[in-house]
Every structure is written in structure tokens, then in C-alpha cells.
Design a protein around this motif. Structure first.
Motif, short mmCIF file in Angstrom:
data_model
loop_
_atom_site.label_atom_id
_atom_site.label_comp_id
_atom_site.label_asym_id
_atom_site.label_seq_id
_atom_site.Cartn_x
_atom_site.Cartn_y
_atom_site.Cartn_z
N LEU A 43 0.83 -1.21 0.00
CA LEU A 43 0.00 0.00 0.00
C LEU A 43 0.87 1.26 0.00
O LEU A 43 0.56 2.23 -0.71
N GLY A 44 1.92 1.25 0.79
CA GLY A 44 2.83 2.41 0.82
C GLY A 44 3.48 2.65 -0.53
O GLY A 44 3.62 3.80 -0.97
N ASN A 45 3.89 1.58 -1.21
CA ASN A 45 4.47 1.73 -2.55
C ASN A 45 3.46 2.27 -3.53
O ASN A 45 3.78 3.12 -4.38
N ALA A 46 2.21 1.80 -3.44
CA ALA A 46 1.18 2.26 -4.37
C ALA A 46 0.88 3.75 -4.17
O ALA A 46 0.80 4.51 -5.14
N TRP A 50 1.53 6.90 -6.65
CA TRP A 50 0.44 7.82 -6.99
C TRP A 50 0.84 9.27 -6.72
O TRP A 50 0.49 10.17 -7.48
N LEU A 51 1.62 9.48 -5.65
CA LEU A 51 2.09 10.82 -5.31
C LEU A 51 3.31 11.24 -6.13
O LEU A 51 3.70 12.40 -6.11
N GLY A 52 3.92 10.28 -6.82
CA GLY A 52 5.09 10.59 -7.64
C GLY A 52 6.39 10.62 -6.86
O GLY A 52 7.36 11.24 -7.30
N VAL A 53 6.44 9.98 -5.70
CA VAL A 53 7.65 10.00 -4.88
C VAL A 53 8.21 8.59 -4.67
O VAL A 53 9.01 8.38 -3.76
N THR A 62 10.09 9.24 1.90
CA THR A 62 8.64 9.37 1.88
C THR A 62 7.98 8.02 1.67
O THR A 62 7.00 7.68 2.34
N ARG A 63 8.51 7.23 0.77
CA ARG A 63 7.96 5.90 0.49
C ARG A 63 8.07 5.02 1.73
O ARG A 63 7.13 4.31 2.10
#
Length: 89
Positions: A43-46, A50-53, A62-63
Motif C-alpha cells: 500500500l505504501g508503494n502504491a 500515486w504521489l510521484g515519490v 517518503t515511500r
């Protein structure tokens, strides 16, 4: 095969970190801790994608923070339900 082992190892580490962050006992088995940590990582990777980071130069802080945050959320949601399930038996 090696990638699956790596996912499970990282999932276990993230699940343990999540259990350490949360207060009080979380009476969930080690295999559920591992699965919740792996789900938090996915979920964190997705969300990072989505946020572009998801991929930056250097360490993707951030990831990683998103992965830990989702692991904490999942453990916080599932642990009480798991405890109630065990108590009704």
C-alpha cells in the motif's frame, strides 16, 4: 522465489516496527504480523507511486514512511479484531 522471501522478510520487519510503534499488546501471531507488514509495504508503494515519490535520487524516505504508516494502520485495525476472535472461542 528469492523476491517472495525478500517480501516476507521486509513484511516481518515492517510488522514488528508497527507493533513497536503502537501502544499496548497486539496479540497477533508472527505470520499475521508478516502479512500485515507486507500489505503495508504494498500500500505504501502504491500511494508513493500515486504521489510521484516512489523513486527519487537517494533514499526514498517518503515511500518508507508511507510503508510504515500503512503497516501501523493495518496492525492497529486487525489486532483488536484478532483478539476478540480469540476471546469468543
Amino acid at each position: 522465489m528469492f523476491q517472495l522471501l525478500w517480501i516476507l522478510l521486509i513484511g516481518f520487519i515492517l510488522g514488528l516496527i508497527a507493533k513497536l510503534i503502537l501502544r499496548g499488546p497486539q496479540s497477533i501471531p508472527w505470520w499475521l504480523t508478516m502479512l500485515l507488514g507486507a500489505a503495508g509495504a504494498l500500500l505504501g508503494n502504491a500511494v508513493a507511486g500515486w504521489l510521484g515519490v516512489a523513486h527519487t535520487s537517494g533514499i526514498d524516505w517518503t515511500r518508507h514512511i508511507l510503508q510504515i504508516g500503512f503497516a501501523v494502520l493495518l496492525v492497529a485495525l486487525v489486532a483488536p479484531a484478532w483478539g476478540r476472535r480469540k476471546a469468543t472461542r
